[in-house]
Design a protein around this motif. Sequence first.
Motif, PDB file in Angstrom:
ATOM      1  N   PRO A  80       0.815  -1.217   0.000  1.00 35.68           N
ATOM      2  CA  PRO A  80       0.000   0.000   0.000  1.00 35.68           C
ATOM      3  C   PRO A  80       0.851   1.270   0.000  1.00 35.68           C
ATOM      4  O   PRO A  80       1.970   1.282   0.503  1.00 35.68           O
ATOM      5  CB  PRO A  80      -0.824  -0.118   1.285  1.00 35.68           C
ATOM      6  N   ASP A  81       0.281   2.314  -0.597  1.00 36.55           N
ATOM      7  CA  ASP A  81       0.900   3.651  -0.607  1.00 36.55           C
ATOM      8  C   ASP A  81       2.311   3.629  -1.190  1.00 36.55           C
ATOM      9  O   ASP A  81       3.190   4.388  -0.759  1.00 36.55           O
ATOM     10  CB  ASP A  81       0.943   4.231   0.812  1.00 36.55           C
ATOM     11  N   ALA A  82       2.542   2.774  -2.165  1.00 34.64           N
ATOM     12  CA  ALA A  82       3.866   2.678  -2.778  1.00 34.64           C
ATOM     13  C   ALA A  82       4.104   3.859  -3.724  1.00 34.64           C
ATOM     14  O   ALA A  82       3.167   4.388  -4.324  1.00 34.64           O
ATOM     15  CB  ALA A  82       3.999   1.362  -3.542  1.00 34.64           C
ATOM     16  N   PRO A  83       5.339   4.282  -3.867  1.00 37.46           N
ATOM     17  CA  PRO A  83       5.647   5.372  -4.792  1.00 37.46           C
ATOM     18  C   PRO A  83       5.525   4.918  -6.244  1.00 37.46           C
ATOM     19  O   PRO A  83       5.479   3.724  -6.546  1.00 37.46           O
ATOM     20  CB  PRO A  83       7.106   5.714  -4.447  1.00 37.46           C
ATOM     21  N   ALA A 138      -0.683  10.151 -10.262  1.00 34.11           N
ATOM     22  CA  ALA A 138       0.143  10.446  -9.092  1.00 34.11           C
ATOM     23  C   ALA A 138       0.494  11.928  -9.079  1.00 34.11           C
ATOM     24  O   ALA A 138       0.769  12.527 -10.120  1.00 34.11           O
ATOM     25  CB  ALA A 138       1.422   9.613  -9.130  1.00 34.11           C
ATOM     26  N   ASP A 139       0.485  12.515  -7.872  1.00 30.17           N
ATOM     27  CA  ASP A 139       0.813  13.935  -7.755  1.00 30.17           C
ATOM     28  C   ASP A 139       2.271  14.201  -8.123  1.00 30.17           C
ATOM     29  O   ASP A 139       2.581  15.114  -8.883  1.00 30.17           O
ATOM     30  CB  ASP A 139       0.544  14.424  -6.329  1.00 30.17           C
ATOM     31  N   THR A 147       5.510   1.174  -7.955  1.00 29.38           N
ATOM     32  CA  THR A 147       4.930   0.951  -9.275  1.00 29.38           C
ATOM     33  C   THR A 147       5.871   1.530 -10.310  1.00 29.38           C
ATOM     34  O   THR A 147       6.273   2.694 -10.210  1.00 29.38           O
ATOM     35  CB  THR A 147       3.549   1.620  -9.390  1.00 29.38           C
ATOM     36  N   SER A 157       9.593  14.110  -7.610  1.00 26.19           N
ATOM     37  CA  SER A 157      10.174  14.152  -6.275  1.00 26.19           C
ATOM     38  C   SER A 157      11.684  14.001  -6.310  1.00 26.19           C
ATOM     39  O   SER A 157      12.391  14.518  -5.438  1.00 26.19           O
ATOM     40  CB  SER A 157       9.565  13.045  -5.410  1.00 26.19           C
ATOM     41  N   ARG A 211       7.774  -2.981  -4.515  1.00 24.40           N
ATOM     42  CA  ARG A 211       7.842  -1.900  -3.522  1.00 24.40           C
ATOM     43  C   ARG A 211       7.577  -0.536  -4.136  1.00 24.40           C
ATOM     44  O   ARG A 211       7.495   0.477  -3.421  1.00 24.40           O
ATOM     45  CB  ARG A 211       9.206  -1.929  -2.831  1.00 24.40           C
TER      46      ARG A 211
END
Length: 306
Positions: A39-42, A106-107, A69, A133, A67
């Motif tokens: 969950p919540d993977a980058p 994705a942001d 996407t 990022s 770990r």
Amino acid sequence: MTTSAPQDQQPPGVTPFEEWAVPVDGGELSVPRWPATVPDAPVVVALHGITANGLAWARVAHHLAGRATLLAPDLRGRGRSGTLPGPYGVDAHLADLRAVLAAAGADRVTLTGHSMGAFLAAVAAARTPRAFSSVLLVDGGVGFPRPAGLSPDDLITAVIGPAMKRLSMTFASVGAYLDFWRRHPAFEDSWSPWVEAYIRRDLAGREPELRSACSIDAVRVDGVGQFDDEVLGAVHRLTGPARLLWAERGVMNEPQGLYDPARLAAAGLSDTGTLTTEPVPATNHYTVLTSDEGARVIADRLLAAV
């Protein structure tokens, strides 16, 4: 938009992936996607080299191990995006990249690129730093001035002459094409299911007239474009975290790689303030991405960055 490749169409020995078809100007961009399993993977978007395709990143996906996407588009004029029309060049590729980012939803993402893809990544991050990022450049992205007195065709020949010759060749069978690549100095000692999957994706046409899926026009335009002032200077305008991983050996597995400490010093990277550099031992321009050692380092640095 998303299509999962049936199991019987997955390349043997390669981590299974989805096939995305992302609408872009002139058609659809093919995008191999390895989804995260946590969950919540980058999200990581990976751009390949000038005559490559998205499966060049398959071994990196293996080491990411769900770990993150990973989306690795076949750039316009390559792989299963080989029939997309021009115009080609930096602006066209970055417009396609924006479409992939919108599809990912994705942001902010981590952006990486190998060879020409590293130059595209540097330009994208320099133009729109808030979209990314961090940036990881792999054996590319740091340029040197265009040699004086060379025509565009002479320049292409000097930079990627052997690759351009291959694009005009035909092959009687899939096996013949694989044998051609097995004899390549970069892969003689490092053939693997990941390399084979990447090579097979490059084929277009039917036996006995198979050829590379790469558009010669796309490669010519993009090759010349890498010497544009904006492209050469993009790495000096990066404002966020960035790293360059460079291979010790060259395109043909020769001892002199594209980069070394002296060349990097001459490139004046100290003015960037954000870029760090790191050699990847025992790799060449190709195997820095496709070998177990190189792909592991890339995956580790991507995960550390996010």
